[in-house]
Design a protein around this motif. Sequence first.
Motif, PDB file in Angstrom:
ATOM      1  N   ALA A  13     111.571  28.285 -82.547  1.00 15.44           N
ATOM      2  CA  ALA A  13     112.290  29.131 -81.599  1.00 15.44           C
ATOM      3  C   ALA A  13     111.993  30.612 -81.868  1.00 15.44           C
ATOM      4  O   ALA A  13     111.839  31.398 -80.928  1.00 15.44           O
ATOM      5  CB  ALA A  13     113.792  28.866 -81.677  1.00 15.44           C
ATOM      6  N   SER A  17     110.216  33.235 -79.344  1.00 14.39           N
ATOM      7  CA  SER A  17     110.864  34.500 -79.046  1.00 14.39           C
ATOM      8  C   SER A  17     109.941  35.687 -79.304  1.00 14.39           C
ATOM      9  O   SER A  17     109.939  36.654 -78.540  1.00 14.39           O
ATOM     10  CB  SER A  17     112.142  34.640 -79.877  1.00 14.39           C
ATOM     11  N   ARG A  60     113.107  32.606 -68.050  1.00 16.78           N
ATOM     12  CA  ARG A  60     114.049  33.024 -69.089  1.00 16.78           C
ATOM     13  C   ARG A  60     114.548  34.436 -68.804  1.00 16.78           C
ATOM     14  O   ARG A  60     113.844  35.236 -68.209  1.00 16.78           O
ATOM     15  CB  ARG A  60     113.381  32.990 -70.476  1.00 16.78           C
ATOM     16  N   PRO A  65     120.519  35.237 -71.802  1.00 17.24           N
ATOM     17  CA  PRO A  65     120.016  33.861 -71.878  1.00 17.24           C
ATOM     18  C   PRO A  65     121.019  32.877 -71.270  1.00 17.24           C
ATOM     19  O   PRO A  65     122.227  33.038 -71.406  1.00 17.24           O
ATOM     20  CB  PRO A  65     119.857  33.624 -73.377  1.00 17.24           C
ATOM     21  N   ASP A  77     119.890  26.684 -66.574  1.00 19.16           N
ATOM     22  CA  ASP A  77     119.219  27.273 -67.730  1.00 19.16           C
ATOM     23  C   ASP A  77     120.027  26.949 -68.991  1.00 19.16           C
ATOM     24  O   ASP A  77     121.181  27.356 -69.110  1.00 19.16           O
ATOM     25  CB  ASP A  77     119.120  28.784 -67.529  1.00 19.16           C
ATOM     26  N   GLN A  79     119.557  27.889 -72.175  1.00 17.59           N
ATOM     27  CA  GLN A  79     119.411  28.761 -73.339  1.00 17.59           C
ATOM     28  C   GLN A  79     120.739  29.335 -73.836  1.00 17.59           C
ATOM     29  O   GLN A  79     121.489  29.913 -73.046  1.00 17.59           O
ATOM     30  CB  GLN A  79     118.482  29.926 -73.026  1.00 17.59           C
ATOM     31  N   HIS A  99     112.085  26.093 -77.153  1.00 17.61           N
ATOM     32  CA  HIS A  99     112.151  26.996 -76.007  1.00 17.61           C
ATOM     33  C   HIS A  99     113.601  27.311 -75.657  1.00 17.61           C
ATOM     34  O   HIS A  99     113.930  28.430 -75.283  1.00 17.61           O
ATOM     35  CB  HIS A  99     111.442  26.394 -74.791  1.00 17.61           C
ATOM     36  N   ILE A 100     114.452  26.325 -75.797  1.00 13.02           N
ATOM     37  CA  ILE A 100     115.868  26.507 -75.471  1.00 13.02           C
ATOM     38  C   ILE A 100     116.522  27.492 -76.444  1.00 13.02           C
ATOM     39  O   ILE A 100     117.147  28.467 -76.042  1.00 13.02           O
ATOM     40  CB  ILE A 100     116.599  25.148 -75.472  1.00 13.02           C
ATOM     41  N   ASN A 101     116.339  27.259 -77.753  1.00 13.22           N
ATOM     42  CA  ASN A 101     117.003  28.109 -78.751  1.00 13.22           C
ATOM     43  C   ASN A 101     116.352  29.472 -78.941  1.00 13.22           C
ATOM     44  O   ASN A 101     116.909  30.323 -79.628  1.00 13.22           O
ATOM     45  CB  ASN A 101     117.100  27.362 -80.078  1.00 13.22           C
ATOM     46  N   SER A 102     115.208  29.719 -78.293  1.00  9.21           N
ATOM     47  CA  SER A 102     114.605  31.051 -78.395  1.00  9.21           C
ATOM     48  C   SER A 102     115.470  32.105 -77.695  1.00  9.21           C
ATOM     49  O   SER A 102     115.274  33.305 -77.898  1.00  9.21           O
ATOM     50  CB  SER A 102     113.190  31.053 -77.812  1.00  9.21           C
ATOM     51  N   GLY A 103     116.444  31.663 -76.917  1.00  8.41           N
ATOM     52  CA  GLY A 103     117.366  32.607 -76.286  1.00  8.41           C
ATOM     53  C   GLY A 103     118.165  33.415 -77.302  1.00  8.41           C
ATOM     54  O   GLY A 103     118.523  34.563 -77.040  1.00  8.41           O
TER      55      GLY A 103
END
Length: 131
Positions: A13, A17, A60, A65, A77, A79, A99-103
């Motif tokens: 993640a 990011s 994104r 997020p 979304d 995130q 990809h989700i936790n890159s928020g």
Amino acid sequence: MRKPTWIPIQSGALNESIADAFGVMIKQWGEGKCPKTVDQADWLIGEGIWASDVNGRALRDMKNPGTAYNDPQVGKDPQPAHWKDFKELPLSKDRGGIHINSGIPNRAFFLAATMIGGYAWEGAGLIGTAL
């Protein structure tokens, strides 16, 4: 003792990011006829990706997020914007959530950049290049 499954996901993640941060800085530097400061920028990644009948602004949103899209065809979304909302997912789902936790770090970069002000690549972006 069971090992937590989320430890390798955090690095994925963070990697995602960092790519988003560099992408948004390049976008801010080269967008339009003049570069955009952190306050002028939209902080969106992948705007224009959705078909016209999908309710979505981008893939994104680094500023907020979890708000880039919300449509019955593609879902909402997922995130998170804060560590307390970290999603521990199986590897079969988004490789565990990279990809989700890159928020979470995306929002942190946005906050740092706006606190420093000016152009992101002259402030918060320098922190990222020192890694």
